[in-house]
Motif scaffolding. Sequence first.
Motif, PDB file in Angstrom:
ATOM      1  N   PRO A   5       4.513   2.407   9.925  1.00  0.00           N
ATOM      2  CA  PRO A   5       3.330   2.469   9.051  1.00  0.00           C
ATOM      3  C   PRO A   5       2.766   3.878   8.911  1.00  0.00           C
ATOM      4  O   PRO A   5       2.348   4.287   7.826  1.00  0.00           O
ATOM      5  CB  PRO A   5       2.336   1.534   9.755  1.00  0.00           C
ATOM      6  CG  PRO A   5       3.177   0.588  10.519  1.00  0.00           C
ATOM      7  CD  PRO A   5       4.360   1.394  10.991  1.00  0.00           C
ATOM      8  N   LEU A   8       5.071   5.962   6.555  1.00  0.00           N
ATOM      9  CA  LEU A   8       4.940   5.558   5.153  1.00  0.00           C
ATOM     10  C   LEU A   8       3.641   6.080   4.551  1.00  0.00           C
ATOM     11  O   LEU A   8       3.634   6.616   3.430  1.00  0.00           O
ATOM     12  CB  LEU A   8       5.001   4.031   5.046  1.00  0.00           C
ATOM     13  CG  LEU A   8       6.383   3.402   5.229  1.00  0.00           C
ATOM     14  CD1 LEU A   8       6.271   1.886   5.351  1.00  0.00           C
ATOM     15  CD2 LEU A   8       7.299   3.766   4.055  1.00  0.00           C
ATOM     16  N   PHE A   9       2.540   5.929   5.284  1.00  0.00           N
ATOM     17  CA  PHE A   9       1.259   6.408   4.750  1.00  0.00           C
ATOM     18  C   PHE A   9       1.274   7.925   4.606  1.00  0.00           C
ATOM     19  O   PHE A   9       0.839   8.467   3.576  1.00  0.00           O
ATOM     20  CB  PHE A   9       0.103   5.974   5.652  1.00  0.00           C
ATOM     21  CG  PHE A   9      -1.248   6.206   5.038  1.00  0.00           C
ATOM     22  CD1 PHE A   9      -1.887   5.199   4.339  1.00  0.00           C
ATOM     23  CD2 PHE A   9      -1.882   7.433   5.132  1.00  0.00           C
ATOM     24  CE1 PHE A   9      -3.136   5.405   3.754  1.00  0.00           C
ATOM     25  CE2 PHE A   9      -3.112   7.663   4.551  1.00  0.00           C
ATOM     26  CZ  PHE A   9      -3.749   6.641   3.861  1.00  0.00           C
ATOM     27  N   GLY A  69      -4.882  -0.308   4.147  1.00  0.00           N
ATOM     28  CA  GLY A  69      -3.878  -0.169   3.093  1.00  0.00           C
ATOM     29  C   GLY A  69      -4.350  -0.751   1.772  1.00  0.00           C
ATOM     30  O   GLY A  69      -4.149  -0.155   0.705  1.00  0.00           O
ATOM     31  N   CYS A 161       4.523   2.994  -1.204  1.00  0.00           N
ATOM     32  CA  CYS A 161       4.472   3.212   0.249  1.00  0.00           C
ATOM     33  C   CYS A 161       3.400   2.340   0.893  1.00  0.00           C
ATOM     34  O   CYS A 161       3.609   1.760   1.970  1.00  0.00           O
ATOM     35  CB  CYS A 161       4.196   4.683   0.559  1.00  0.00           C
ATOM     36  SG  CYS A 161       5.567   5.800   0.209  1.00  0.00           S
ATOM     37  N   THR A 165       3.840  -0.621   3.562  1.00  0.00           N
ATOM     38  CA  THR A 165       3.110  -0.557   4.824  1.00  0.00           C
ATOM     39  C   THR A 165       2.398  -1.872   5.121  1.00  0.00           C
ATOM     40  O   THR A 165       2.465  -2.400   6.242  1.00  0.00           O
ATOM     41  CB  THR A 165       2.083   0.585   4.786  1.00  0.00           C
ATOM     42  OG1 THR A 165       2.769   1.823   4.562  1.00  0.00           O
ATOM     43  CG2 THR A 165       1.311   0.670   6.087  1.00  0.00           C
TER      44      THR A 165
END
Length: 419
Positions: A5, A8-9, A69, A161, A165
Motif C-alpha cells: 500500500p 502504490l500511494f 484511499g 494506484c 491500494t
Amino acid sequence: MIYGPTVLFALGEGAIIPLLPIYATRLGAGVAMAALIGAALVVGQVCGNLPAGWAVARFGERITMACAGGLALVGLAGMLLAPSLGVLAASVFVIGFCAATFGLARHSFMTTRVPLAFRARALSLLGGAFRLGTFIGPFVTAALLAIFGNDHAAIWFFGACLLATILLVMLGPDPERQLVTRSAPVRDDLVEDTGEAVTGSVSTAALRRHEGDTAARAGVFPTMWRYRSVLSRLGLAAASLSAIRSARQVVLPLWGVSIGLDAQTIALVVGVSGAIDFALFYASGQVMDRFGRLWAALPAMLLMGCGFLALSFTHGASDAAMWFAMFAAVLGVGNGLSSGILLTLGADVAPQADPAAFLGSWRTLTDAGGAAAPLIVSAITALSSLALATGAMGLVGLLGAGAFVRWVPRSVPRGRAGA
C-alpha cells in the motif's frame, strides 16, 4: 501486504507532484501562487498526522488506510474538475492529508510488530518505499505524457494506484491478524511492565486493557502532553533532520539556476543525487541495527550540514559547477544514510501498547520541520542571498547533529517512552 500500500500511494503521489505547477498555471496562477499550490501538499501532511494518529488508534490501520484511499480519490476528482485555484489547493491539501494517514498507519503497525533486532532495517525499507515512489513517479509521468499527450493521465494513474491500494488493503490478508495468530496468545495476567521493550507480535487489546490510562485511551493531545519531554528534545532534533532533507530539495535546483546552469544539467545533477540517496536506504537500516541509531543519524547530519556550509562558499568560484555536482553527491550520501532514522527513532520512543497517538505528534513535528525549511530558505534569500540561506541550513544541520549526540540512545532502547 505490509509495504505494498505504501509503494502504490507513493508511486501515484510522485507522479502528480511534478505537474502541480502546470495545473496551477493553467488556472491563472503566477510563480508564487503555483509554489503555494505545491506547498499545500506538505501542509496537508502536517495537518493530517494528529487526526491520523487518532483514527489509527480508534479504528485500526486497515480501516484507516481504506478510508484515506477513498478520501484521496475525492481529492483527485477535485483536481480533475477544479474550476479555480481555491478548489485545486483544497484538493491538493486533501491528498497530503491522506498521505499522512498512509505513512502513520504502517509506522504504527511496524512499531508494535517488528522485533527490535531488525526494526531499523524494516523501517528503512518503509522509508525506501516512499523514496521509490517519489523517484520513479516522475519517470512514469514522462512516459504517460509521451503516450497520451495529456497531463491529466498522471491523475488517472494515481487514481488507479489508489483503487489498487484500497482493494489490496480490504481484500488481501490482514497482517495485523496474521501476525497475532502466528504468535503465542498474550495472557492478561502475564502482561506487566518489566522495563523491556515489546519486541514481538503483541496483542494490542490485552496491552490496552492492562495499561488503562495509556496513550490509547488518553487520546492524541493528552499523549502529546504526557511525552512532552521526549517530543521537545529528541523530537526537535528529528525536526532539524527533516528540515535539512527538505532544504536539499529546494536549494539544489535554485543553486544550479543561480550559477547559470541549464535545466538539463541541473536535472542530471539532482537526479544523480537522488539516485545515490535511494541506493543507500537499506544500508542505513543495517548500520542502525548493528551499531545503534546514532551511527546513522550523526554521520548523516554532519555530511549534510558540512555539505551545505561548504557549498555556500563556492557560488563565485570559477569552477562552481564542479563544486555544485560534488556537494550535491555529498548531500545525497548524507540523506541516504539517514533513511528510516526518523521512523526508527519514533518507534523506539513510542509507547508500545498503542503508538499511533504518540506517532501522530512525532510525525507532526518532523513534517513541520520539513515544511518550515523552504520558507526559511526563501526568506533569507529574499533578505540577503542564496549563499547565506544555504549556509544557514548548514548551521541547522550541525546544531541538529549536536542534539542527536545529546538525546539519541547509544544502543537499541530497552525502556519505554519518557523513561
